[in-house]
Design an enzyme around this catalytic site. Structure first.
Site, PDB file in Angstrom:
ATOM      1  N   LYS A  12      39.659  30.286  37.419  1.00  0.00           N
ATOM      2  CA  LYS A  12      38.745  30.560  38.678  1.00  0.00           C
ATOM      3  C   LYS A  12      38.281  29.136  39.213  1.00  0.00           C
ATOM      4  CE  LYS A  12      36.428  35.043  37.713  1.00  0.00           C
ATOM      5  NZ  LYS A  12      34.911  35.539  37.254  1.00  0.00           N
ATOM      6  N   ASP A  67      29.483  38.636  39.940  1.00  0.00           N
ATOM      7  CA  ASP A  67      29.927  39.636  39.034  1.00  0.00           C
ATOM      8  C   ASP A  67      30.387  40.604  39.977  1.00  0.00           C
ATOM      9  OD1 ASP A  67      29.098  41.021  36.703  1.00  0.00           O
ATOM     10  OD2 ASP A  67      28.117  42.390  37.648  1.00  0.00           O
ATOM     11  N   PHE A 147      45.016  41.552  36.793  1.00  0.00           N
ATOM     12  CA  PHE A 147      44.215  41.806  35.496  1.00  0.00           C
ATOM     13  C   PHE A 147      43.282  42.924  35.551  1.00  0.00           C
ATOM     14  CE2 PHE A 147      39.903  40.462  36.435  1.00  0.00           C
ATOM     15  CZ  PHE A 147      40.083  39.782  37.644  1.00  0.00           C
ATOM     16  N   TYR A 149      41.718  46.309  36.350  1.00  0.00           N
ATOM     17  CA  TYR A 149      42.189  47.673  37.105  1.00  0.00           C
ATOM     18  C   TYR A 149      43.040  47.553  37.923  1.00  0.00           C
ATOM     19  CZ  TYR A 149      37.705  49.431  34.988  1.00  0.00           C
ATOM     20  OH  TYR A 149      36.726  49.911  34.166  1.00  0.00           O
ATOM     21  N   LYS A 170      46.789  38.403  46.675  1.00  0.00           N
ATOM     22  CA  LYS A 170      45.614  39.346  46.257  1.00  0.00           C
ATOM     23  C   LYS A 170      44.444  38.657  46.983  1.00  0.00           C
ATOM     24  CE  LYS A 170      43.079  40.770  42.399  1.00  0.00           C
ATOM     25  NZ  LYS A 170      42.595  40.468  40.915  1.00  0.00           N
TER      26      LYS A 170
HETATM   27  P1  IMP Z   1      33.671  40.387  36.128  1.00  0.00           P
HETATM   28  O1  IMP Z   1      32.499  40.479  36.795  1.00  0.00           O
HETATM   29  O2  IMP Z   1      34.659  39.592  36.958  1.00  0.00           O
HETATM   30  O3  IMP Z   1      33.492  40.005  34.690  1.00  0.00           O
HETATM   31  O4  IMP Z   1      34.542  41.718  36.063  1.00  0.00           O
HETATM   32  C1  IMP Z   1      33.967  42.706  35.414  1.00  0.00           C
HETATM   33  C2  IMP Z   1      35.097  43.788  35.119  1.00  0.00           C
HETATM   34  O5  IMP Z   1      35.890  44.396  36.215  1.00  0.00           O
HETATM   35  C3  IMP Z   1      36.259  43.018  34.472  1.00  0.00           C
HETATM   36  O6  IMP Z   1      36.125  43.417  32.920  1.00  0.00           O
HETATM   37  C4  IMP Z   1      37.366  43.765  34.899  1.00  0.00           C
HETATM   38  O7  IMP Z   1      37.751  44.777  34.311  1.00  0.00           O
HETATM   39  C5  IMP Z   1      37.022  44.249  36.448  1.00  0.00           C
HETATM   40  N1  IMP Z   1      37.596  43.430  37.426  1.00  0.00           N
HETATM   41  C6  IMP Z   1      36.914  42.371  38.047  1.00  0.00           C
HETATM   42  N2  IMP Z   1      37.518  41.919  38.976  1.00  0.00           N
HETATM   43  C7  IMP Z   1      38.698  42.619  38.982  1.00  0.00           C
HETATM   44  C8  IMP Z   1      40.025  42.354  39.886  1.00  0.00           C
HETATM   45  O8  IMP Z   1      40.242  41.640  40.563  1.00  0.00           O
HETATM   46  N3  IMP Z   1      40.835  43.326  39.660  1.00  0.00           N
HETATM   47  C9  IMP Z   1      40.736  44.235  38.719  1.00  0.00           C
HETATM   48  N4  IMP Z   1      39.671  44.545  38.015  1.00  0.00           N
HETATM   49  C10 IMP Z   1      38.833  43.611  38.128  1.00  0.00           C
END
Ligand code: IMP
Length: 191
Positions: A12, A67, A147, A149, A170
């Site tokens: 990232k 987030d 990753f 969903y 993406k």
């Molecule tokens: P975070 O805020 O990036 O930690 O995301 C929270 C949760 O949302 C992660 O654990 C993933 O399960 C889901 N998530 C976040 N971004 C994505 C994405 O781009 N694709 C699919 N799932 C995502």
């Protein structure tokens, strides 16, 4: 100028750093932050703000936090802010997807959207950037990239899931890509 990005995910960090010319990004370990930053808000924006405010308060640094959540219309916005822990504290991607598919199976409306919020604290001011990607959930998982969903989410206007797209494809259309581009646009126009 140096800014802290509230992440230890070096992919990232690299992605965002590559888009910024005059700003050096630091990750959490670069400022010796090794503890879990609290994420107890009931909203996605609230969590991003909570994370960056924690760093500004405790480490006296400028920087930003992100987030992300998936909101499914027929499930009244679930899993939303609880996307990572939807099926339990062990944050299992498979269990999260299975729970979502089970709950959604009784609904015809498959509309969903991803939301990313980035909160930036800079020179005593806070700026918030949002990226949204609208789409739908499918019941058959497809693809092995990405990753979370990704295997069950198809963005509007496409017939591939996020997990069937390259990183570049993406990023062009994703919630995170949109929010990051807004942040970068803002940072690049600073003096
Ligand atoms: P975070 O805020 O990036 O930690 O995301 C929270 C949760 O949302 C992660 O654990 C993933 O399960 C889901 N998530 C976040 N971004 C994505 C994405 O781009 N694709 C699919 N799932 C995502």
């Amino acid at each position: 100028m140096k800014l802290v990005f509230a992440t230890n995910n070096s992919n990232k960090l690299k992605e965002v750093q590559a888009m910024l010319s005059d700003i050096q990004l630091l990750k959490l370990t670069d400022i010796n932050c090794t503890e879990d930053i609290p994420e107890t808000s009931t909203t996605i924006a609230g969590n991003a703000i909570q994370k960056i405010n924690y760093l500004t308060t405790n480490y006296k640094v400028d920087g930003f936090a992100d987030d992300t959540g998936l909101e499914v219309e027929a499930l009244n916005g679930e899993p939303g802010v609880y996307s990572a822990r939807y099926a339990g504290e062990d944050k299992s991607t498979i269990a999260n997807m299975n729970l979502l598919l089970e709950k959604l199976s009784v609904h015809n409306n498959k509309k969903a959207r991803f939301i990313t919020v980035i909160a930036l604290n800079l020179n005593g001011e806070q700026h918030v950037f949002e990226g949204i990607c609208e789409g739908k959930i499918i019941h058959q998982q497809r693809g092995n990239k990405g990753f979370g969903y990704d295997p069950i989410f198809i963005p509007n206007g496409f017939d591939k899931t996020f997990a069937e797209m390259t990183l570049e494809e993406k990023a062009q259309i994703s919630h995170r890509g949109k929010a990051v581009r807004k942040l970068i646009c803002f940072l690049n126009q600073l003096d």
